[in-house]
Design an enzyme around this catalytic site. Structure first.
Site, PDB file in Angstrom:
ATOM      1  N   LEU B  15      36.951  42.799  39.448  1.00 15.29           N
ATOM      2  CA  LEU B  15      35.975  42.081  38.608  1.00 15.29           C
ATOM      3  C   LEU B  15      34.927  41.362  39.437  1.00 15.29           C
ATOM      4  CD1 LEU B  15      38.199  40.669  35.753  1.00 15.29           C
ATOM      5  CD2 LEU B  15      36.203  42.166  35.513  1.00 15.29           C
ATOM      6  N   ARG B 301      51.160  25.389  36.681  1.00 10.80           N
ATOM      7  CA  ARG B 301      52.123  26.346  37.234  1.00 10.80           C
ATOM      8  C   ARG B 301      52.948  25.801  38.387  1.00 10.80           C
ATOM      9  NH1 ARG B 301      48.249  31.615  37.136  1.00 10.80           N
ATOM     10  NH2 ARG B 301      48.425  31.817  34.895  1.00 10.80           N
TER      11      ARG B 301
HETATM   12  C1  LIG Z   1      50.045  40.031  37.187  1.00  6.45           C
HETATM   13  C2  LIG Z   1      48.863  39.126  37.211  1.00  6.45           C
HETATM   14  C3  LIG Z   1      48.354  38.611  36.037  1.00  6.45           C
HETATM   15  C4  LIG Z   1      47.227  37.775  36.059  1.00  6.45           C
HETATM   16  N1  LIG Z   1      46.773  37.258  34.889  1.00  6.45           N
HETATM   17  C5  LIG Z   1      45.695  36.439  34.898  1.00  6.45           C
HETATM   18  C6  LIG Z   1      45.196  35.864  33.693  1.00  6.45           C
HETATM   19  O1  LIG Z   1      45.724  36.096  32.611  1.00  6.45           O
HETATM   20  N2  LIG Z   1      44.108  35.071  33.759  1.00  6.45           N
HETATM   21  C7  LIG Z   1      43.468  34.810  34.937  1.00  6.45           C
HETATM   22  O2  LIG Z   1      42.488  34.095  34.933  1.00  6.45           O
HETATM   23  N3  LIG Z   1      43.918  35.362  36.094  1.00  6.45           N
HETATM   24  C8  LIG Z   1      45.008  36.167  36.100  1.00  6.45           C
HETATM   25  N4  LIG Z   1      45.468  36.689  37.283  1.00  6.45           N
HETATM   26  C9  LIG Z   1      44.672  36.538  38.499  1.00  6.45           C
HETATM   27  C10 LIG Z   1      43.476  37.481  38.467  1.00  6.45           C
HETATM   28  O3  LIG Z   1      43.826  38.671  37.818  1.00  6.45           O
HETATM   29  C11 LIG Z   1      42.988  37.842  39.854  1.00  6.45           C
HETATM   30  O4  LIG Z   1      42.871  36.713  40.621  1.00  6.45           O
HETATM   31  C12 LIG Z   1      41.614  38.502  39.792  1.00  6.45           C
HETATM   32  O5  LIG Z   1      41.624  39.586  38.906  1.00  6.45           O
HETATM   33  C13 LIG Z   1      41.149  38.937  41.150  1.00  6.45           C
HETATM   34  O6  LIG Z   1      39.983  39.711  41.027  1.00  6.45           O
HETATM   35  P1  LIG Z   1      39.157  40.164  42.281  1.00  6.45           P
HETATM   36  O7  LIG Z   1      37.981  40.893  41.777  1.00  6.45           O
HETATM   37  O8  LIG Z   1      38.940  38.991  43.154  1.00  6.45           O
HETATM   38  O9  LIG Z   1      40.124  41.141  43.076  1.00  6.45           O
HETATM   39  P2  LIG Z   1      40.902  42.476  42.651  1.00  6.45           P
HETATM   40  O10 LIG Z   1      40.830  42.765  41.216  1.00  6.45           O
HETATM   41  O11 LIG Z   1      42.239  42.367  43.299  1.00  6.45           O
HETATM   42  O12 LIG Z   1      40.069  43.599  43.344  1.00  6.45           O
HETATM   43  C14 LIG Z   1      40.099  43.822  44.733  1.00  6.45           C
HETATM   44  C15 LIG Z   1      39.292  45.036  45.039  1.00  6.45           C
HETATM   45  O13 LIG Z   1      39.132  45.160  46.434  1.00  6.45           O
HETATM   46  C16 LIG Z   1      39.443  46.462  46.832  1.00  6.45           C
HETATM   47  N5  LIG Z   1      39.864  46.383  48.229  1.00  6.45           N
HETATM   48  C17 LIG Z   1      40.853  45.631  48.751  1.00  6.45           C
HETATM   49  N6  LIG Z   1      40.911  45.789  50.065  1.00  6.45           N
HETATM   50  C18 LIG Z   1      39.927  46.649  50.405  1.00  6.45           C
HETATM   51  C19 LIG Z   1      39.472  47.232  51.609  1.00  6.45           C
HETATM   52  N7  LIG Z   1      40.029  46.929  52.781  1.00  6.45           N
HETATM   53  N8  LIG Z   1      38.455  48.116  51.569  1.00  6.45           N
HETATM   54  C20 LIG Z   1      37.866  48.450  50.402  1.00  6.45           C
HETATM   55  N9  LIG Z   1      38.247  47.910  49.232  1.00  6.45           N
HETATM   56  C21 LIG Z   1      39.261  47.043  49.235  1.00  6.45           C
HETATM   57  C22 LIG Z   1      40.469  46.928  45.863  1.00  6.45           C
HETATM   58  O14 LIG Z   1      40.544  48.339  45.831  1.00  6.45           O
HETATM   59  C23 LIG Z   1      39.911  46.335  44.585  1.00  6.45           C
HETATM   60  O15 LIG Z   1      38.895  47.163  44.067  1.00  6.45           O
HETATM   61  C24 LIG Z   1      46.606  37.490  37.268  1.00  6.45           C
HETATM   62  C25 LIG Z   1      47.114  38.007  38.455  1.00  6.45           C
HETATM   63  C26 LIG Z   1      48.269  38.770  38.433  1.00  6.45           C
HETATM   64  C27 LIG Z   1      48.872  39.165  39.727  1.00  6.45           C
END
Ligand SMILES: Cc1cc2nc3c(=O)[nH]c(=O)nc-3n(C[C@H](O)[C@H](O)[C@H](O)COP(=O)(O)OP(=O)(O)OC[C@H]3O[C@@H](n4cnc5c(N)ncnc54)[C@H](O)[C@@H]3O)c2cc1C
Ligand code: SF4
Ligand code: SF4
Ligand code: FES
Lengths: 255, 619
Positions: B15, B301
């Site tokens: 996201l 939490r």
């Molecule tokens: C089970 C669970 C339920 C959750 N529920 C909630 C909720 O209800 N409400 C809430 O607010 N939060 C919730 N969270 C937390 C939240 O979902 C995450 O913190 C958030 O979605 C993280 O988004 P992000 O875009 O930062 O990373 P991510 O969605 O983890 O995306 C990371 C991206 O980086 C890419 N990537 C990683 N390493 C590399 C690399 N070396 N090279 C290229 N690409 C790479 C991956 O492929 C991916 O596309 C939850 C978390 C978990 C574990």
């Protein structure tokens, strides 16, 4: 002591000119609550570090781990070994391009699908950060969510006889996506515009209606209802097209 | 070798990465997103519960506004957050939620009329107003004064990510999936892109960009028991630490979630408790009301996780082959509610536990869940230390969560920070040119080539990468868990230093042409060990308890000495991080006070800059 499990796993490395597709056997003792996720990781970590397969969420949510499990497409992470016989055969999903062993390229396939069906809201409005949101009934929101639950795992495509013989066939997941947008009042496309995407043998009329797709969908999305609905709507639309051509003022009449 | 040029390179297509990409692409900048997995499979898809925004539409959210959201966030952070960011965040969240609605999210909506809800196992009545019918509704989450968590059943992350990726498709943003960024290209001052490995062919690639964003998610997989996806191994933080310049902010701030299922640690959403589920012990009795009479199951939490651990320690856990656990009971919510609003929970229980949550209780125990720490940035998302480098989402320490993140504030952060940082990057890109120095690129690529060659030749040793990974995970789990103390932390640091030496001697067991999954893991293993050492060492130094960082030997929150953020960097050749500290915020809109739950002693700050610190605020 757990049951002795025998895994026959498809092995092929398309990048290696010396590699030939074959089945390889691995043995594991079944443990409590073992899933194929646990089993495959143990095989890779303890027996063959080169084995390729995909997992992400390991919780049946992300759609990464679909494969053919004893002949049926399903998610490996939510498949418990105790529901399977002791001989387990694992093959990669057909239709999708093979990356290696059990890993296939669903990413490119689904991106192309999403581009083709223009999987986004079409609207002339622009977002006004100061305005309150447009209202929607909760019932409709839940109906849209029902179809939005597709995780793009590819099981329905793998199970589809038509997709297996015609690589361009769009598949139930694409029809479901179109149905999702047709349901959404925020999307301003006309039925005819959806029809343009869906027509032809690659689209809804190429569908054989055997419903292998709905049976295997791990998210239990009502694909059959969507196919039926689209066929009906598209049927009407094509009749309208036809009339549009032959009736007075239509294309045919203008010739 | 393939080389790609772009204005903005987003490492990560979850996201946060995609929201930034959408902002830059909307301004006409060329944008490439990299992702290890197809973007829609990113970890964001797994979020179930919801996203906080103070719309105040539903009756239990009435009177909510950004001020209340801000205050909850600051309290939740245990005054560890940056208040300027928290303010920006709270103000922007309602706009972000509505924008997502405009782009197609089927948010659950207000249904007018009478209804019931559960709290602490008891049923209550509520009446939704006719005039709010059809607006976006919200559910209750821990640590919030109002019902503020917007949701789509329990598939909120899934719908958000699919809608965001639809936007990416609409704007024609390029996504290269199955590509793994393994090092930054920089000259010590400016970031010029990354060296990456194509996971379809095993080949190296160079991506050259004016701006590079790290949005790789959290580092949960450095712990053995975690709710995180298998790819959340902190690779973005590793990229930053490897520079020796860019700091890792607050590594010790690691959150545990109360309800990971036993034994697989798959999460069942906080929505279960938000919707009225209760926690029970071996005798089938509730206990949270004894420890937290006010918020009960819905304290934040960190607090709930600690009381659960405490309750297990005093012998009230349910024995099982996987160790003691507690129960989560949602049976009283009824089949209709569970089958619609908690549908994924039902599926997870059925499929992974053989438990029917409509008639049976769910075995749960706290598990590692969220990384509050990450690549340290300023409020525009610009990383400290390197020009042209940015970070957003869970990979970043922006820093609005401080020492504890509230449920629903992370999805909100990915989208709100994504929007803000994306707009700032677009501003940065206007008229900006970068000098790509070819020798810097060549050196960066050569270095990675040499590493891979050494691994494959087993030149440095024959340690198993999986054994080393397990050793890292065990050390953190045992020494740097929910409760921490000097002896355990010291032991963890010592153990990890030994493991770090082993991680340098990893060799690949198998040679194959092309993709080799073992190589992918091996390329990260030293980095994961450095992350673990940062977590353990920073936790050892922080002699206080704040949010999720709970020291048994220092139970009070010590604002006098520790109202500051940890900045960890890693100098080449060292076997421990270098720790520096900075003040968490220059703006003290809400002076430090009590949270109102998780009763603790506080040593107040004497710093005159912390306005009002002489008169502690109370709730
Ligand atoms: C089970 C669970 C339920 C959750 N529920 C909630 C909720 O209800 N409400 C809430 O607010 N939060 C919730 N969270 C937390 C939240 O979902 C995450 O913190 C958030 O979605 C993280 O988004 P992000 O875009 O930062 O990373 P991510 O969605 O983890 O995306 C990371 C991206 O980086 C890419 N990537 C990683 N390493 C590399 C690399 N070396 N090279 C290229 N690409 C790479 C991956 O492929 C991916 O596309 C939850 C978390 C978990 C574990
Ligand atoms: S019903 Fe149509 S889409 Fe479904 S499997 Fe059969 S041919 Fe494929
Ligand atoms: S419709 Fe079902 S089977 Fe097909 S891709 Fe979506 S979730 Fe998978
Ligand atoms: S790993 Fe995500 S669905 Fe199986």
């Amino acid at each position: 002591m757990g049951r002795p499990l025998k895994f026959s796993v498809f092995r092929f490395n398309p990048l290696d000119p010396t590699s030939v597709p074959h089945m390889e056997t691995f043995h594991l003792e079944e443990t409590d609550a073992m899933t194929l996720y646990i089993a495959l990781n143990r095989i890779r970590e303890e027996q063959d570090p080169t084995l390729q397969f995909d997992f992400m969420c390991r919780a049946g949510i992300c759609g990464s781990c679909a494969m053919m499990i004893n002949g049926r497409p399903d998610l490996a992470c939510h498949t418990k070994t105790k529901k399977l016989p002791t001989d387990i055969t694992l093959l990669p999903l057909p239709v999708f391009k093979l990356i290696g062993d059990l890993s296939v390229d669903t990413g490119s396939w689904f991106r192309a699908m999403n581009e083709k069906v223009e999987s986004y809201i079409h609207t002339d409005k622009t977002f006004d950060p100061k305005a309150p949101e447009e209202r929607m009934s909760n019932e409709l929101a839940e109906e849209i969510y029902e179809l939005e639950r597709c995780i793009e795992c590819g099981c329905c495509v793998a199970a589809c006889g038509k997709a297996n013989i015609n690589n361009d066939f769009m598949g139930a997941t694409a029809f479901n996506r179109i149905a999702r947008f047709m349901l959404d009042p925020r999307d301003n496309r006309k039925t005819d515009e959806y029809f343009d995407v869906l027509r032809g043998d690659e689209g809804i009329f190429g569908c054989l209606g055997l419903l292998g797709c709905e049976d295997v969908c791990p998210k239990k999305i009502p694909l059959q209802d969507q196919l039926g609905m689209l066929r009906r709507k598209m049927g009407f639309a094509s009749i309208r097209h036809l009339f549009g051509r032959i009736l007075p003022g239509g294309e045919e009449a203008r010739k | 070798m393939d080389t790609f040029y772009t204005d903005l390179l987003c490492v990560g297509a979850g996201l946060a990465g995609e929201r930034v990409a959408v902002a830059a692409a909307s301004e006409g900048f060329s944008t490439i997103c990299l992702s290890i997995v197809p973007p829609r499979r990113s970890h964001s898809s797994a979020a179930q519960g919801g996203m906080q925004a103070s719309l105040g539409n539903c009756c239990m959210g009435e009177g909510d506004c950004p001020d209340v959201h801000f205050a909850d966030t600051v309290k939740g952070s245990d005054w560890g957050c940056d208040q300027e960011c928290a303010r920006l965040f709270a103000e922007t969240a309602p706009i972000a939620v509505r924008e997502m609605a405009f782009w197609g999210i089927p948010w659950n909506r207000v249904v007018a009329g009478e209804g019931t809800y559960y709290k602490g196992g008891k049923q209550y009545q509520k009446i939704e107003k006719k005039e709010m019918e059809g607006t976006i509704t919200a559910r209750d989450f821990g640590g919030t004064a109002k019902w503020r968590t917007c949701y789509t059943s329990d598939g909120t992350g899934h719908t958000l990510l699919f809608t965001m990726d639809n936007k990416v498709v609409e704007l024609g943003v390029t996504v290269h999936d199955r590509v793994d960024a393994i090092s930054l290209i920089h000259d010590g001052e400016t970031c010029m892109g990354v060296v990456a490995r194509d996971l379809k062919t095993g080949n190296l690639r160079a991506y050259l960009a004016k701006a590079t964003l790290i949005a790789t998610g959290g580092y949960g997989r450095t712990y053995r028991e975690t709710t995180n996806a298998v790819i959340n191994d902190g690779s973005g933080v590793i990229l930053a630490l490897d520079t020796g310049i860019v700091p890792f902010g607050n590594p010790e701030a690691v959150q545990f979630h109360p309800t990971g299922i036993v034994p697989t640690n798959i999460l069942v959403t906080e929505g279960c408790r938000g919707d009225g589920g209760t926690l029970k012990d071996v005798n089938g009795e509730r206990f949270m009301h004894i420890y937290e009479p006010g918020k009960q199951e819905l304290a934040s939490r960190d607090v709930v996780s600690r009381w659960m651990t405490h309750h297990i320690r005093i012998g009230k856990g349910v024995p099982s082959p996987y160790g003691p656990h507690l129960w989560l009971d949602i049976r009283h919510l009824g089949a209709a509610h569970i089958k619609t609003k908690l549908r994924d929970v039902e599926e997870i229980c059925n499929e992974f536990l053989d438990v029917d949550p409509i008639t049976q209780m769910i075995p749960v125990r706290p598990a590692q869940h969220y990384s509050m720490g990450g690549v340290r940035t300023n409020k525009d998302g610009a990383a400290y230390g390197l020009k042209g480098l940015f970070a957003a989402g869970e990979a970043a320490c922006w820093d609005m969560h401080g020492f504890n993140r509230l449920g629903g504030n992370s999805l909100a952060e990915t989208i709100v920070a994504g929007k803000i940082v994306g707009e700032k990057i677009a501003e940065f890109l206007k008229g900006y040119e970068v000098n790509i120095k070819t020798e810097v690129v060549r050196d960066a690529v050569n270095k990675q080539e040499a590493r891979i060659a050494a691994l494959i030749a087993g030149r440095d040793g024959k340690e198993s990468v999986y054994a080393v990974r397990n050793a890292i995970q065990d050390a953190l789990m045992e020494g740097v868990g929910i409760f921490r103390n000097e002896a355990d932390l010291k032991k963890a640091v010592d153990t990890l230093q030994v493991v770090y030496e082993r991680s340098k001697k990893v060799g690949i067991q198998s040679r194959v042409i092309g993709v080799n999954p073992e190589v992918a893991m091996a390329l990260r293993i030293q980095g994961m060990c450095r992350i673990a050492l940062c977590v353990a060492y920073a936790a050892l130094q922080r002699t206080e308890s704040r949010g999720a960082h709970a020291r048994e030997d220092y139970p009070e929150r010590n604002d006098r000495d520790w109202l500051k953020r940890t900045l960890a960097t890693w100098k080449e050749g060292d076997n421990l991080p270098t720790l520096n500290y900075e003040k968490p915020s220059k703006v003290w809109e809400l002076p430090p006070g009590e949270r109102g739950y998780g009763v603790a002693k506080i040593i107040y700050s004497e710093d005159p800059e912390v306005i009002g610190s002489s008169k502690p605020a109370t709730n």
